[in-house]
Enzyme design. Sequence first.
Site, PDB file in Angstrom:
ATOM      1  N   TYR A  87      26.163 -19.163   9.872  1.00 53.29           N
ATOM      2  CA  TYR A  87      25.889 -17.869  10.503  1.00 53.29           C
ATOM      3  C   TYR A  87      24.386 -17.684  10.700  1.00 53.29           C
ATOM      4  CZ  TYR A  87      26.090 -12.869  11.482  1.00 53.29           C
ATOM      5  OH  TYR A  87      25.964 -11.631  12.073  1.00 53.29           O
ATOM      6  N   HIS A 142      22.140 -17.631  14.339  1.00 54.46           N
ATOM      7  CA  HIS A 142      21.255 -16.527  14.699  1.00 54.46           C
ATOM      8  C   HIS A 142      19.794 -16.975  14.781  1.00 54.46           C
ATOM      9  CE1 HIS A 142      24.760 -14.022  14.141  1.00 54.46           C
ATOM     10  NE2 HIS A 142      24.106 -13.095  14.810  1.00 54.46           N
ATOM     11  N   TYR A 202      16.771  -4.989  15.598  1.00 52.45           N
ATOM     12  CA  TYR A 202      18.145  -5.323  15.224  1.00 52.45           C
ATOM     13  C   TYR A 202      18.060  -6.175  13.971  1.00 52.45           C
ATOM     14  CZ  TYR A 202      23.047  -6.763  16.254  1.00 52.45           C
ATOM     15  OH  TYR A 202      24.398  -6.982  16.236  1.00 52.45           O
ATOM     16  N   TRP A 220      28.938 -15.276  23.576  1.00 51.12           N
ATOM     17  CA  TRP A 220      28.426 -15.243  22.195  1.00 51.12           C
ATOM     18  C   TRP A 220      29.563 -14.956  21.219  1.00 51.12           C
ATOM     19  CZ3 TRP A 220      24.437 -16.925  19.549  1.00 51.12           C
ATOM     20  CH2 TRP A 220      24.216 -16.434  18.258  1.00 51.12           C
ATOM     21  N   TRP A 221      30.412 -13.987  21.543  1.00 45.50           N
ATOM     22  CA  TRP A 221      31.554 -13.687  20.678  1.00 45.50           C
ATOM     23  C   TRP A 221      32.434 -14.910  20.483  1.00 45.50           C
ATOM     24  CZ3 TRP A 221      33.346  -8.579  23.412  1.00 45.50           C
ATOM     25  CH2 TRP A 221      32.450  -7.557  23.110  1.00 45.50           C
TER      26      TRP A 221
END
Length: 106
Positions: free
Chosen positions: A21, A25, A44, A79-80
């Site tokens: 993860y 990112h 963010y 992206w999802w």
Amino acid sequence: MDQDLVKAFRMQLKPGFEAEYKKRHDEIWPELSQLLIEAGIKEYYIFLDEETLALFAFQKLGSNEQTAGLAGLPIMKKWWDHMADIMEVNADNSPVAVSCPEVFRL
């Protein structure tokens, strides 16, 4: 004086994917980063609770934010799809996100 708009939500990482993860990112696609900025996301942050694997996200939004339309854009859907194997997702591969209401601000 206007306060920044904020949005916080919780997502869930699947066990064993903490490093993956973070890696994904760290390598976020430049076109996705630009899209988020253009939608009015000024800051963010995503934090990981290593005990529960809960992901806590916090966004600071500009007054002209247009984040509601992001879900319909092809790059967001891509992206999802890219992230669907390592976190809990809905039928459309969007992350299961639970809104966290603000209860305090200093």
